[in-house]
Design an enzyme around this catalytic site. Structure first.
Site, short mmCIF file in Angstrom:
data_model
loop_
_atom_site.label_atom_id
_atom_site.label_comp_id
_atom_site.label_asym_id
_atom_site.label_seq_id
_atom_site.Cartn_x
_atom_site.Cartn_y
_atom_site.Cartn_z
N LYS A 17 0.88 -1.18 0.00
CA LYS A 17 0.00 0.00 0.00
C LYS A 17 0.91 1.22 0.00
O LYS A 17 1.43 1.63 1.03
CB LYS A 17 -0.89 -0.02 1.26
CG LYS A 17 -2.19 0.72 1.16
CD LYS A 17 -2.10 2.22 0.98
CE LYS A 17 -1.77 3.00 2.23
NZ LYS A 17 -1.53 4.45 1.91
N GLY B 54 6.80 4.76 8.41
CA GLY B 54 6.03 6.00 8.47
C GLY B 54 6.17 6.64 9.83
O GLY B 54 7.18 6.45 10.52
N SER B 55 5.15 7.36 10.23
CA SER B 55 5.22 8.10 11.48
C SER B 55 5.05 7.17 12.68
O SER B 55 4.42 6.13 12.60
CB SER B 55 4.13 9.17 11.51
OG SER B 55 2.86 8.56 11.41
N THR B 56 5.59 7.59 13.81
CA THR B 56 5.46 6.81 15.04
C THR B 56 3.98 6.72 15.43
O THR B 56 3.51 5.66 15.88
CB THR B 56 6.30 7.47 16.15
OG1 THR B 56 7.68 7.32 15.78
CG2 THR B 56 6.09 6.80 17.50
N GLU B 57 3.26 7.81 15.23
CA GLU B 57 1.83 7.85 15.56
C GLU B 57 1.05 6.75 14.83
O GLU B 57 0.33 5.96 15.44
CB GLU B 57 1.34 9.23 15.12
CG GLU B 57 0.01 9.65 15.59
CD GLU B 57 -0.40 10.94 14.85
OE1 GLU B 57 0.45 11.59 14.21
OE2 GLU B 57 -1.61 11.25 14.91
N GLY C 127 2.43 4.21 13.26
CA GLY C 127 3.06 2.94 13.62
C GLY C 127 2.39 2.30 14.83
O GLY C 127 2.19 1.07 14.87
N GLU D 144 9.45 0.81 10.99
CA GLU D 144 10.50 1.83 10.82
C GLU D 144 9.81 3.16 11.00
O GLU D 144 9.04 3.59 10.14
CB GLU D 144 11.11 1.77 9.42
CG GLU D 144 11.89 0.54 9.10
CD GLU D 144 13.08 0.34 9.99
OE1 GLU D 144 13.55 1.32 10.61
OE2 GLU D 144 13.55 -0.80 10.09
N CYS E 104 13.66 10.00 7.49
CA CYS E 104 13.43 9.59 8.88
C CYS E 104 14.67 9.76 9.73
O CYS E 104 14.59 10.03 10.92
CB CYS E 104 12.92 8.15 8.92
SG CYS E 104 13.91 7.02 7.96
N GLU F 261 9.38 15.51 15.69
CA GLU F 261 9.87 15.31 14.33
C GLU F 261 9.21 16.33 13.40
O GLU F 261 7.99 16.44 13.38
CB GLU F 261 9.54 13.89 13.85
CG GLU F 261 10.08 13.59 12.47
CD GLU F 261 9.87 12.15 12.02
OE1 GLU F 261 8.73 11.65 12.14
OE2 GLU F 261 10.83 11.53 11.53
P1 NAP Z 1 1.96 8.27 7.89
O1 NAP Z 1 0.58 8.73 8.06
O2 NAP Z 1 2.62 7.55 8.99
O3 NAP Z 1 2.01 7.41 6.55
C1 NAP Z 1 2.73 6.22 6.32
C2 NAP Z 1 1.84 5.21 5.61
O4 NAP Z 1 0.85 4.73 6.52
C3 NAP Z 1 1.08 5.76 4.43
O5 NAP Z 1 0.97 4.79 3.43
C4 NAP Z 1 -0.28 6.05 5.06
O6 NAP Z 1 -1.33 6.18 4.15
C5 NAP Z 1 -0.43 4.86 5.95
N1 NAP Z 1 -1.44 5.03 7.00
C6 NAP Z 1 -1.97 6.17 7.50
N2 NAP Z 1 -2.87 5.90 8.46
C7 NAP Z 1 -2.94 4.56 8.56
C8 NAP Z 1 -3.67 3.66 9.38
N3 NAP Z 1 -4.55 4.11 10.28
N4 NAP Z 1 -3.47 2.34 9.24
C9 NAP Z 1 -2.58 1.88 8.34
N5 NAP Z 1 -1.86 2.68 7.54
C10 NAP Z 1 -2.03 4.00 7.65
O7 NAP Z 1 2.86 9.46 7.51
P2 NAP Z 1 2.36 10.74 6.70
O8 NAP Z 1 0.96 11.12 7.03
O9 NAP Z 1 2.64 10.49 5.31
O10 NAP Z 1 3.33 11.81 7.30
C11 NAP Z 1 3.11 12.32 8.60
C12 NAP Z 1 4.39 12.42 9.35
O11 NAP Z 1 4.99 11.14 9.48
C13 NAP Z 1 5.47 13.22 8.69
O12 NAP Z 1 5.35 14.57 8.88
C14 NAP Z 1 6.70 12.67 9.31
O13 NAP Z 1 6.94 13.27 10.54
C15 NAP Z 1 6.38 11.24 9.52
N6 NAP Z 1 6.94 10.35 8.49
C16 NAP Z 1 7.99 9.60 8.82
C17 NAP Z 1 8.54 8.76 7.88
C18 NAP Z 1 9.70 7.90 8.21
O14 NAP Z 1 10.30 7.31 7.31
N7 NAP Z 1 10.06 7.77 9.46
C19 NAP Z 1 8.04 8.70 6.60
C20 NAP Z 1 6.93 9.50 6.28
C21 NAP Z 1 6.40 10.32 7.24
P3 NAP Z 1 -1.62 7.66 3.56
O15 NAP Z 1 -0.64 7.83 2.50
O16 NAP Z 1 -2.99 7.64 3.06
O17 NAP Z 1 -1.45 8.62 4.70
#
Ligand code: NAP
Ligand code: MG
Length: 506
Positions: free
Chosen positions: A204, A257-260, A262, A279, A313, A410
């Site tokens: 996904k 993705g985000s810790t939240e 995660g 991660e 990240c 972050e």
């Molecule tokens: P994110 O929400 O954590 O997105 C990562 C992935 O998870 C995306 O494919 C996302 O889909 C999916 N996702 C979102 N909600 C989900 C749920 N409830 N259940 C399962 N999967 C879900 O990150 P983001 O919204 O793109 O970015 C937000 C913040 O995350 C950034 O500002 C940054 O601080 C952090 N981030 C960290 C990393 C890293 O490598 N550590 C990478 C990206 C972002 P969608 O695309 O539809 O949201």
């Protein structure tokens, strides 16, 4: 409405392969077929440099995840996949690596257009390193082994003899949930260990950047990997992502993705005791000692903080510089930052691209504002750039304090928070004073001091005189709330295999 592929973005010299891909990039891949979402819904994909619509892709949902998991389960047990020898799987992966290499220009253009990153960077890093990553992982297909064990004995008596060994089997159906910062690389990081171990996968991609995953799905098919082994479901996290994480037919979730999010994924997976590797985010410190080579350090620290527009990240987002060289380092970084030319990733003059989305731009600028209001000194940048797309100026914040929000959370943008220090042990304690523990870097040639600091840092990767360097043979992942498990190296293979212990009475 999306423009047609021929008329889209006339100012960019996109290859005809890229234009022809964009014209067909409006379906997703389930069981080797290009399909719409069951609901027929779609969502738009934007170019971050101009906020124009590139295309629309299916808004996959629970029904589509169900279909994809079913296809992956069938493929897992099929003679076409389960019956393939490890060396056949290796050969298919090597073919895929060759195809990625042969289509590198197109893939880099797609990545640059979709994510906003500089084309040169996509060519060198995201796509340029992909073939060797795939080849490294392909090598594991033929090197998966259990062990024969000399039993410890449980005082069951001299006549009880057993023969014991372990088998490493594919973990099963993997769910890969991917972020938008390195879309293609993140797909490979999840998919290649699955292929090497004989597992199957439902990917996904992030809603902001689904395009390179769709092109990858085509190449997977062309490489002769059987239908259903790799499925790509485009969709939103709240719907498709959460359906994948909570699916009882998934054996392992690999999330970046985000810790939240995660935490949400881990909770959803817990109900089915689905294996999870995470991660997550970071707030990685960079510690500069007074003896460091200053010119190299300033360049390297800027790469640490601003590479990929800070959307990394492991980005070096907290900078701790010894007070003897603090002014020199932060002024050097501010100078580099203020001379960077912002622009579309596809413009060869560009030195830093936009952020991926309006949401991300707003998020990063609001962090900068909070830093200002809490008393940080803006040494360069300081806000959004006055341009059409989602641009933020590379920003160096000086005199930051441990309590500031910009230091604690972050940001995921081109913002570095600097502070000076006097005492090494105090600053190492401060570097560790965070819920994150993904990475850190130390800048010095004083080996004693470096080894001392390395031993004290709570981080999954510690770099010395560099930052953001990764290699497929070196494990990657985080301490604390930066994640669970490791990617890369043999450690990722262990995370994609299930252990079976066999005990035979003799
Ligand atoms: P994110 O929400 O954590 O997105 C990562 C992935 O998870 C995306 O494919 C996302 O889909 C999916 N996702 C979102 N909600 C989900 C749920 N409830 N259940 C399962 N999967 C879900 O990150 P983001 O919204 O793109 O970015 C937000 C913040 O995350 C950034 O500002 C940054 O601080 C952090 N981030 C960290 C990393 C890293 O490598 N550590 C990478 C990206 C972002 P969608 O695309 O539809 O949201
Ligand atoms: Mg999100």
């Amino acid at each position: 409405m999306a423009a047609t592929a021929e008329s889209i973005f006339p100012e960019y010299s996109l290859s005809s392969a890229t234009r022809s891909f964009l014209a067909r990039a409006n379906k997703m891949m389930i069981n080797g077929e290009w399909v719409e979402a069951a609901s027929k819904q779609k969502f738009e994909v934007y170019e971050p440099a101009s906020a124009r619509v590139i295309t629309s892709v299916p808004a996959g949902d629970k029904d589509d995840i169900d279909r994809a998991v079913e296809a992956a389960r069938k493929a897992l047990e099929s003679p076409e996949w389960a019956g393939m020898t490890p060396s056949d799987r290796e050969r298919a992966m090597l073919k895929l690596a060759d195809l990625v290499e042969a289509n590198a220009q197109e893939l880099a253009e797609i990545e640059s257009l979709d994510n906003g990153k500089m084309l040169a960077m996509a060519q060198m890093i995201d796509i340029g390193t992909a073939p060797s990553f795939i080849r490294y992982m392909a090598g594991w297909a033929t090197k998966i082994e259990g062990s024969t064990i000399r039993p410890a004995g449980m005082n069951l008596g001299p006549d009880v003899k057993i023969h014991a060994y372990t088998l490493k089997e594919p973990v099963g159906v993997v769910g890969g949930i991917i972020p938008w910062n390195f879309p293609f690389a993140m797909c490979l990081w999840k998919m290649c260990p699955a292929l090497a171990t004989g597992s199957t996968i439902v990917l996904k991609p992030a809603e902001q950047t689904p395009l390179s995953a769709l092109r990858l799905a085509e190449l997977v098919k062309e490489a002769g990997i059987p239908d259903g082994v790799v499925n790509v479901v485009t969709g939103l996290g709240e719907t498709a992502g959460s359906a994948l994480a909570s699916h009882p037919g998934i054996d392992k979730i690999a999330f970046t993705g985000s810790t939240e999010v995660g935490k949400l994924v881990a909770k959803a997976a817990a109900d089915n005791i689905t294996r999870v590797s995470l991660e997550l985010g970071g707030k990685s410190p960079m510690i500069v000692l007074p003896d460091a080579n200053m010119d190299a350090a300033v360049q390297g620290l800027c790469m640490g903080s601003f590479f990929n527009t800070g959307q990394v990240c492991t980005a070096g987002s907290r900078l701790y510089v010894h007070k003897k060289v603090y002014d020199q380092v932060v002024e050097g970084m501010a100078q580099v930052a203020s001379s960077m030319k912002l622009g579309p990733g596809l413009d060869p003059e560009t030195q830093m691209g936009p952020l991926v989305s309006k949401e991300q731009q707003d998020r990063v600028t609001s962090y900068i504002e909070s830093g200002k209001s809490e008393g940080a000194k803006v040494l360069s940048g300081g806000g959004a750039a006055d341009m059409d797309g989602y641009f933020v100026q590379p920003t160096v914040l000086g005199d930051t304090k441990p309590s500031m929000k910009v230091v604690r959370e972050e940001i995921f943008g081109p913002v570095v928070c600097a502070a000076s220090f006097d005492d090494i042990d105090e600053i190492v304690a401060e570097a560790n004073n965070t819920n994150y523990g993904l990475a850190a870097s130390v800048w010095s040639n004083d080996q004693r001091a470096v080894h001392h600091i390395v031993s004290k840092l709570k981080a999954g990767t510690v770099w010395v005189n560099c930052h953001n360097m990764i290699d497929p043979a070196v494990p990657f992942g985080g301490y604390k709330q930066s994640g669970m498990g490791r990617e890369m190296a043999k450690m990722v293979i262990d995370m994609y295999t299930e252990n079976k212990s066999v005990i035979m009475a003799l």
